[in-house]
Enzyme design. Structure first.
Site, mmCIF file in Angstrom:
data_model
loop_
_atom_site.group_PDB
_atom_site.id
_atom_site.type_symbol
_atom_site.label_atom_id
_atom_site.label_comp_id
_atom_site.label_asym_id
_atom_site.label_seq_id
_atom_site.Cartn_x
_atom_site.Cartn_y
_atom_site.Cartn_z
ATOM 1 N N GLU A 161 6.758 -6.554 -1.659
ATOM 2 C CA GLU A 161 5.848 -6.952 -0.307
ATOM 3 C C GLU A 161 4.417 -7.888 0.348
ATOM 4 O O GLU A 161 4.598 -7.929 0.901
ATOM 5 C CB GLU A 161 5.837 -5.638 0.846
ATOM 6 C CG GLU A 161 4.308 -4.158 0.330
ATOM 7 C CD GLU A 161 4.848 -3.365 -0.720
ATOM 8 O OE1 GLU A 161 4.579 -2.084 -1.228
ATOM 9 O OE2 GLU A 161 5.638 -4.151 -1.862
ATOM 10 N N ASP A 211 0.357 -8.257 2.514
ATOM 11 C CA ASP A 211 0.591 -7.017 2.458
ATOM 12 C C ASP A 211 1.236 -6.051 3.366
ATOM 13 O O ASP A 211 0.539 -5.957 4.125
ATOM 14 C CB ASP A 211 -0.232 -6.279 1.130
ATOM 15 C CG ASP A 211 0.223 -4.836 0.645
ATOM 16 O OD1 ASP A 211 1.496 -5.249 -0.662
ATOM 17 O OD2 ASP A 211 1.031 -4.067 1.151
#
Length: 506
Positions: free
Chosen positions: A422, A379
């Site tokens: 993301e 992430d």
């Protein structure tokens, strides 16, 4: 004067060629050698150059079966076997679609004899004594009928071959198999020893061999690798025929039209390729295989004989090329649909759906063979801040840059996908937790050290876990997600590992 042997007389070239009729193979069978001489002289003087003389009617059938015959001039009354018996034997041994015109030589004027001859398969009569003009007129008429019949048979074979190729394409035959089948059909229908299918590169410059018929395996392997031409070479390669560097296939691709070569030894438009020269190729034909925006490649056929290719041959190759083109475009469309369904459109890596399929497959493999694998969730840190500060366009560029950086640092066996937002997820087959930790750390460092436009350095947090027996995809991903949460909670830009209880206690 009589003879029981077979003698072939070859006459000179006809003064006026009637669509190749002078090359017709004509058998003259009469127990009178004088009649044979009269007929042969009339035929050879008119330019017919393949006359087979037979005085023994028993040799007619073997001669016809040995080599294709275009016309039989047959006497009725002969010793050993009369003309009716010869026609009956031919009828029994020839295929139903074979058409051999028979011109009966007879001195009989009776309706009974003529009707019987017609019933046995005769097509016309030539009365004795012979009139030369009548001989040539009746011979020419029957040969033209024979020629039309052969052409129709040829066209029927072409249509059947194209139809079969089309059925195979619609049935989903793979392109390599379809190319091989097309090369075989082209060689068979055209009656040549060699057929090839070449594929053009994206620039339409280099050609590589995709399928070939008639060549040795090592020759095909050597020819399959395309020659590398730099952009600076283009003016002197495919696009400049004056350099004499083009092969027939390349010249065809450049001109984008059909090409017939009667004699390679006298060819000046292009250079004879080493492969063609080594095989002793004399004649050839080639056409472009059309594509959506530019030609896909070239379809070609060659012979070591001086073969006279016709416009019908061009039409046949065009039909085959169109079938191949449709199959190629269909395959490309299927691949594009599959790519769109399994690829993240922004980053170009696998999407969540595709990764789920890969993970299920790897779990099944690990259960079956007892193999280890690791799962890594990644992430990007503070990505919302990047979007809020620089806008979503810059955020998209950061995601693409991160995906490229991760991809460059993975092994060939690893799988990367965009999991959402993301987040990225990595599947590392044949990798235990220790090796997985090394891989995750490598990715973390690579991302942290890579400066991105507008935002500079971007870090990422990683959660790692290892597959254990009885793990499902859901619990495996949940464990990696929990490890990622720990990495975020402990300060970001780090790798945390969370193993299943049994593995952690070892």
């Amino acid at each position: 004067m009589s003879s029981t042997g077979e003698n072939t007389r070859t006459g000179g070239d006809a003064e006026q060629s009637d669509n190749g009729l002078e090359n017709s193979r004509i058998i003259v069978c009469d127990d009178s050698m004088l009649n044979i001489i009269i007929l042969t002289k009339a035929l050879t003087t008119a330019g017919y150059n393949q006359i087979v003389q037979l005085t023994d009617p028993r040799k007619v059938l073997p001669s016809v079966l040995e080599k294709d015959c275009d016309l039989l001039l047959l006497d009725i009354e002969m010793p050993h076997m009369d003309g009716f018996q010869v026609m009956e034997a031919l009828h029994e041994h020839l295929f139903a679609d074979d058409f051999l015109p028979i011109l009966v030589l007879t001195g009989h004027q009776s309706i009974e004899v003529r009707n019987r001859a017609l019933a046995e398969g005769a097509n016309d009569f030539l009365n004795k004594p012979f009139d030369e003009s009548e001989i040539l007129l009746r011979v020419r008429n029957l040969l033209k009928i024979r020629q039309s019949h052969k052409l129709q048979q040829y066209l029927n074979r072409q249509q059947a071959a194209v139809a079969e190729l089309g059925r195979n394409a619609l049935a989903g035959m793979s392109l390599p198999d379809l190319f091989g089948e097309a090369a075989n059909q082209v060689a068979r229908i055209l009656g040549v020893e060699f057929a090839e299918i070449f594929e053009s590169d994206e620039k339409g410059v280099n050609l590589s061999l995709r399928a070939g018929m008639g060549f040795a395996h090592d020759v095909l392997q050597a020819e399959a690798a395309p020659a590398d031409l730099d952009d600076d070479d283009l003016s002197g390669s495919l696009f400049d025929a004056t350099t004499q560097r083009l092969s027939q296939a390349e010249y065809t691709l450049m001109k984008e039209k059909s090409l017939i070569v009667k004699d390679f030894r006298a060819e000046h438009r292009f250079e004879v390729s080493p492969m063609a020269a080594a095989q002793g190729i004399v004649s050839g034909i080639s056409i472009v295989i059309p594509g959506k925006f530019m030609p896909f490649g070239v379809l070609a056929a060659h012979s070591t004989r001086s073969k006279r290719f016709t416009q019908d041959d061009v039409y046949f190759l065009e039909f085959v090329a169109n079938v191949l083109s449709a199959a190629i475009l269909r395959k490309q469309a299927e691949e594009e649909i599959h790519r769109m369904a399994t690829t993240d459109p922004l980053t170009g890596v696998a999407n969540r759906r595709r990764f789920s399929e890969l993970l299920d497959h790897e779990i099944n493999r690990a259960v079956r063979y007892g193999a280890a694998f690791s799962l890594i969730l990644c992430d990007l840190d503070k990505f919302k801040q990047i979007n809020d500060t620089h806008g979503h366009n810059v955020g998209d560029e950061v995601l693409k840059g991160a995906a490229n950086t991760i991809r460059k640092n993975l092994r060939e066996s690893d799988w990367l996908a965009r999991w959402g937002g993301e987040e990225f997820i990595i599947l590392a087959p044949q990798t235990d937790a220790d090796m997985g930790l090394m891989l995750a750390e490598k990715l973390r460092v690579a991302l942290a050290e890579h400066a991105m436009e507008h935002v500079g350095h971007v870090t990422a947090s990683f959660g790692l876990t290892q597959f254990a027996p009885h793990d499902t995809a859901t619990c495996l991903i949940k464990r990696a997600d929990d490890a990622l949460y720990q990495a975020k909670h402990l300060g970001r830009n780090r790798v945390e590992t969370l193993l299943p209880a049994a593995t952690a206690n070892q």
